[in-house]
Design a protein around this motif. Structure first.
Motif, PDB file in Angstrom:
ATOM      1  N   ALA A 163      24.964 -43.207 -60.233  1.00 42.67           N
ATOM      2  CA  ALA A 163      24.330 -43.257 -59.104  1.00 42.67           C
ATOM      3  C   ALA A 163      24.740 -42.206 -58.114  1.00 42.67           C
ATOM      4  O   ALA A 163      23.950 -41.662 -57.360  1.00 42.67           O
ATOM      5  CB  ALA A 163      24.733 -44.620 -58.249  1.00 42.67           C
ATOM      6  N   ILE A 164      26.002 -41.715 -57.999  1.00 40.48           N
ATOM      7  CA  ILE A 164      26.672 -40.538 -57.185  1.00 40.48           C
ATOM      8  C   ILE A 164      25.883 -39.426 -57.648  1.00 40.48           C
ATOM      9  O   ILE A 164      25.348 -38.436 -56.846  1.00 40.48           O
ATOM     10  CB  ILE A 164      28.126 -40.649 -57.238  1.00 40.48           C
ATOM     11  CG1 ILE A 164      28.713 -41.562 -56.398  1.00 40.48           C
ATOM     12  CG2 ILE A 164      28.574 -39.245 -56.356  1.00 40.48           C
ATOM     13  CD1 ILE A 164      30.268 -41.921 -56.673  1.00 40.48           C
ATOM     14  N   GLN A 165      25.878 -39.192 -58.867  1.00 42.34           N
ATOM     15  CA  GLN A 165      25.523 -38.041 -59.586  1.00 42.34           C
ATOM     16  C   GLN A 165      23.812 -37.852 -59.309  1.00 42.34           C
ATOM     17  O   GLN A 165      23.512 -36.730 -58.734  1.00 42.34           O
ATOM     18  CB  GLN A 165      25.562 -37.915 -61.013  1.00 42.34           C
ATOM     19  CG  GLN A 165      25.209 -36.574 -61.746  1.00 42.34           C
ATOM     20  CD  GLN A 165      25.848 -35.499 -61.442  1.00 42.34           C
ATOM     21  OE1 GLN A 165      27.150 -35.537 -61.249  1.00 42.34           O
ATOM     22  NE2 GLN A 165      25.134 -34.224 -61.265  1.00 42.34           N
ATOM     23  N   GLN A 175      14.406 -41.487 -56.110  1.00 40.85           N
ATOM     24  CA  GLN A 175      14.521 -42.901 -55.363  1.00 40.85           C
ATOM     25  C   GLN A 175      15.598 -43.702 -56.638  1.00 40.85           C
ATOM     26  O   GLN A 175      15.041 -43.847 -57.779  1.00 40.85           O
ATOM     27  CB  GLN A 175      13.274 -43.708 -55.229  1.00 40.85           C
ATOM     28  CG  GLN A 175      12.717 -43.032 -54.016  1.00 40.85           C
ATOM     29  CD  GLN A 175      11.112 -44.080 -53.778  1.00 40.85           C
ATOM     30  OE1 GLN A 175      10.578 -44.246 -54.877  1.00 40.85           O
ATOM     31  NE2 GLN A 175      11.160 -44.503 -52.868  1.00 40.85           N
ATOM     32  N   VAL A 176      16.508 -44.009 -56.355  1.00 37.36           N
ATOM     33  CA  VAL A 176      17.633 -44.578 -57.078  1.00 37.36           C
ATOM     34  C   VAL A 176      17.911 -46.048 -56.939  1.00 37.36           C
ATOM     35  O   VAL A 176      18.378 -46.074 -55.542  1.00 37.36           O
ATOM     36  CB  VAL A 176      18.801 -43.768 -57.358  1.00 37.36           C
ATOM     37  CG1 VAL A 176      19.824 -44.418 -58.615  1.00 37.36           C
ATOM     38  CG2 VAL A 176      18.425 -42.388 -58.051  1.00 37.36           C
ATOM     39  N   LEU A 177      18.001 -46.883 -57.582  1.00 36.17           N
ATOM     40  CA  LEU A 177      18.500 -48.371 -57.210  1.00 36.17           C
ATOM     41  C   LEU A 177      19.352 -48.837 -58.234  1.00 36.17           C
ATOM     42  O   LEU A 177      19.108 -48.699 -59.594  1.00 36.17           O
ATOM     43  CB  LEU A 177      17.094 -49.486 -57.191  1.00 36.17           C
ATOM     44  CG  LEU A 177      17.440 -50.974 -57.055  1.00 36.17           C
ATOM     45  CD1 LEU A 177      17.967 -51.032 -55.706  1.00 36.17           C
ATOM     46  CD2 LEU A 177      16.192 -51.733 -57.444  1.00 36.17           C
ATOM     47  N   ALA A 185      27.902 -43.625 -52.910  1.00 37.78           N
ATOM     48  CA  ALA A 185      26.455 -43.542 -53.453  1.00 37.78           C
ATOM     49  C   ALA A 185      25.459 -43.673 -52.398  1.00 37.78           C
ATOM     50  O   ALA A 185      24.524 -42.874 -52.365  1.00 37.78           O
ATOM     51  CB  ALA A 185      26.316 -44.435 -54.676  1.00 37.78           C
ATOM     52  N   GLU A 186      25.703 -44.635 -51.457  1.00 37.68           N
ATOM     53  CA  GLU A 186      24.810 -44.851 -50.424  1.00 37.68           C
ATOM     54  C   GLU A 186      24.697 -43.770 -49.420  1.00 37.68           C
ATOM     55  O   GLU A 186      23.426 -43.645 -48.964  1.00 37.68           O
ATOM     56  CB  GLU A 186      25.210 -46.142 -49.707  1.00 37.68           C
ATOM     57  CG  GLU A 186      25.036 -47.512 -50.326  1.00 37.68           C
ATOM     58  CD  GLU A 186      25.816 -48.669 -49.629  1.00 37.68           C
ATOM     59  OE1 GLU A 186      25.041 -49.838 -49.917  1.00 37.68           O
ATOM     60  OE2 GLU A 186      26.791 -48.577 -48.761  1.00 37.68           O
ATOM     61  N   ARG A 187      25.742 -42.782 -49.232  1.00 38.95           N
ATOM     62  CA  ARG A 187      25.618 -41.458 -48.586  1.00 38.95           C
ATOM     63  C   ARG A 187      24.671 -40.755 -49.171  1.00 38.95           C
ATOM     64  O   ARG A 187      23.998 -39.994 -48.157  1.00 38.95           O
ATOM     65  CB  ARG A 187      27.006 -41.138 -48.322  1.00 38.95           C
ATOM     66  CG  ARG A 187      28.006 -41.899 -47.323  1.00 38.95           C
ATOM     67  CD  ARG A 187      29.479 -41.315 -47.426  1.00 38.95           C
ATOM     68  NE  ARG A 187      30.229 -41.707 -46.608  1.00 38.95           N
ATOM     69  CZ  ARG A 187      31.417 -41.455 -46.389  1.00 38.95           C
ATOM     70  NH1 ARG A 187      31.880 -40.306 -46.817  1.00 38.95           N
ATOM     71  NH2 ARG A 187      32.131 -42.183 -45.401  1.00 38.95           N
ATOM     72  N   THR A 188      24.274 -40.596 -50.238  1.00 42.80           N
ATOM     73  CA  THR A 188      23.360 -39.992 -50.739  1.00 42.80           C
ATOM     74  C   THR A 188      21.974 -40.588 -50.907  1.00 42.80           C
ATOM     75  O   THR A 188      21.254 -40.034 -51.535  1.00 42.80           O
ATOM     76  CB  THR A 188      23.533 -39.690 -52.167  1.00 42.80           C
ATOM     77  OG1 THR A 188      23.512 -40.599 -53.098  1.00 42.80           O
ATOM     78  CG2 THR A 188      25.126 -38.711 -52.258  1.00 42.80           C
TER      79      THR A 188
END
Length: 305
Positions: free
Chosen positions: A19-21, A29-31, A69-72
């Motif tokens: 998720a971070i990557q 859009q990543v969930l 991850a949320e920061r990205t």
């Protein structure tokens, strides 16, 4: 119904690193869909991860990873995915919440669940002074009085690995499952003490430090460290199978060794795959899979123009 570019199923170390990557590409859009379980939720202290010489809990690493991850721009949803399928070019996922999710790509980081009998006092010691992986934590029992709780041959095989770390090792065959004469002989020659007895309680002091085990016949065996090896761990392969991946005889999922792609637009990472079951390996695989997912999404965008 929610539709995104990539869904990551599993919020452990593999899923979070992926998720971070992916989030850092600022293009998708990543969930992440996570049920809040898994090995990393149980481990109190990881000692073999770069940058944490004094150890770090799985819970803390997961919290940090989610925040990062949320920061990205990555989104998170608490749900348990129980069914997967395809509709046209999209992958469909269905959760126990009743929600349906659709995505162009999927990363499965569903891992496995260790078989841990319900022995009073055992769970609080896991990852603190009682371990499951000799590659990760064999160092922690070096020259320590150690008790191994297990079942039959899985425990006996673990004992033959651990005796290389300490010459004070007791293997208690909790379930009293059979062991071959050859393994019995090997353990005896190596210096492993052996006992067939049901364990009534794992004794400990505060913070999950094991002090010994109490068997049902009333005997207490003092110990400074512990390991478990019961066999029968459950690999969560079902979603991968539903999406067309090849499942090995041991229920782990086969994938391209370079890209970790397991089926059309489906990747895997972490303990789900055929590899050493280590936290650091799971993180690395999460990054590798994410890189290839990014490449695939880029190509999809080009093809749609």
């Amino acid at each position: 119904m929610r539709e995104v570019d990539c869904i990551i199923v599993g919020g452990g170390f593999a899923g979070l690193q992926a998720a971070i990557q992916l989030g850092r590409y600022s293009a998708h859009q990543v969930l992440v869909i996570d049920a809040g379980e898994g090995r990393s939720t149980l481990c109190r202290t990881y000692h073999n991860i770069l940058g944490f010489p004094d150890g770090v809990s799985g819970e803390e690493l997961r919290e940090r990873g989610r925040m990062q991850a949320e920061r990205t721009g990555v989104s998170f949803e608490k749900d348990r995915i129980v069914k997967a399928g395809r509709q046209g070019e999209h992958i469909q996922l269905f959760g126990t919440s009743g929600s349906e999710y659709r995505s162009k790509t999927v990363l499965l980081a569903t891992g496995l669940t260790d078989r841990v009998p319900d022995i009073p006092g055992l769970t609080p010691t896991l990852g603190r002074t009682v371990y499951v992986c000799p590659d990760c934590d064999g160092y922690e029992i070096q020259d320590q009085r150690t008790v191994l709780l297990g079942s039959g041959e899985p425990g006996a095989n673990m004992a033959m690995i651990l005796i290389q770390r300490t010459n004070d090792l007791l293997y208690i065959n909790h379930e009293q499952a059979p062991i071959s004469a050859e393994l019995h002989r090997s353990m005896k020659e190596a210096g492993v003490r052996y006992l067939e007895a049901a364990v009534q309680e794992v004794q400990q002091i505060e913070d999950g430090h094991i002090t010994g085990v109490l068997t049902e016949d009333g005997q207490i065996f003092e110990s400074e460290r512990g390991f478990i090896a019961f066999g029968g761990n459950r690999v969560h392969y079902e979603l991968a199978e539903q999406l067309g991946a090849v499942i090995a005889d041991n229920k782990h999922v086969e994938a391209n060794p370079r890209s970790l792609q397991a089926a059309n637009n489906v990747w895997i990472a972490g303990d789900l795959g055929l590899h050493a079951e280590q936290a650091t390996v799971a993180m690395g695989e999460g990054s590798i899979a994410a890189i290839w997912i990014h490449k695939a999404l880029q190509q999809m965008n080009k093809d749609s123009r």
